[in-house]
Design a protein around this motif. Sequence first.
Motif, mmCIF file in Angstrom:
data_model
loop_
_atom_site.group_PDB
_atom_site.id
_atom_site.type_symbol
_atom_site.label_atom_id
_atom_site.label_comp_id
_atom_site.label_asym_id
_atom_site.label_seq_id
_atom_site.Cartn_x
_atom_site.Cartn_y
_atom_site.Cartn_z
ATOM 1 N N SER A 4 -9.119 3.750 -0.495
ATOM 2 C CA SER A 4 -8.548 4.561 0.448
ATOM 3 C C SER A 4 -8.645 6.078 -0.175
ATOM 4 N N ALA B 147 -6.073 -0.814 4.014
ATOM 5 C CA ALA B 147 -5.503 0.252 3.841
ATOM 6 C C ALA B 147 -3.807 -0.174 4.165
ATOM 7 N N TYR C 200 -2.237 -0.263 6.989
ATOM 8 C CA TYR C 200 -1.956 0.635 8.117
ATOM 9 C C TYR C 200 -1.258 -0.136 9.341
ATOM 10 N N LEU D 183 0.112 4.787 -1.934
ATOM 11 C CA LEU D 183 -0.691 5.689 -1.255
ATOM 12 C C LEU D 183 -0.291 6.810 -0.833
ATOM 13 N N ASP E 211 -5.379 -1.420 9.935
ATOM 14 C CA ASP E 211 -6.346 -1.629 9.035
ATOM 15 C C ASP E 211 -5.560 -2.397 7.767
ATOM 16 N N HIS F 90 0.885 -1.303 -0.018
ATOM 17 C CA HIS F 90 0.002 0.067 0.030
ATOM 18 C C HIS F 90 0.712 1.337 0.161
#
Length: 170
Positions: free
Chosen positions: A160, A108, A110, A42, A105, A39
């Motif tokens: 996201s 996403a 995280y 992002l 998460d 991810h």
Amino acid sequence: MNNVYYHYSEEPGIDQFIPRKNSTFPDLQPVVWAIDKEHAPLYYFPRDCPRIAIWRGNETSELDMNRFQVNIRMVITIEKRWLQALEKTIIHEYSFAGKTFQCFDENAGYYISQESVEPIEVTMIDNLPEKLLESNVELRLVNSLKSLRDDVLESSLAYSMIRMRNAILA
């Protein structure tokens, strides 16, 4: 073997990341935030740049993949007014050993640590559009993120939405 997690910042030379409160999650204790490699794109953006990222999730339908024309790993859309900043911004990728991080998460990517952490490596990234391309991410430009936001929220796509408080939603 511990995983490696990342934090992206326009600020160079951070020697230690200390847990902080996050206004988005006021009930959460102070933590250090990081993201997994999958991810990471992002955050290949100026910090305040609003963006919407979409990708195939476990529940994503073929209809939505076709409707949103997601033919690549991930699509990230920003407002056209941010393109120049994207092209000029330099960010720093701080890498952390994953031993104190736990998943916050999964969708996403995280991760959070309740302990202070020191980076094990720092890499400067000075061509963000090229970095996105190398990461198999399609960058799209729009005047406003409003209609995309509304459409994505009603879709089956994984997504996201970052820094939307800075977006033009008119």
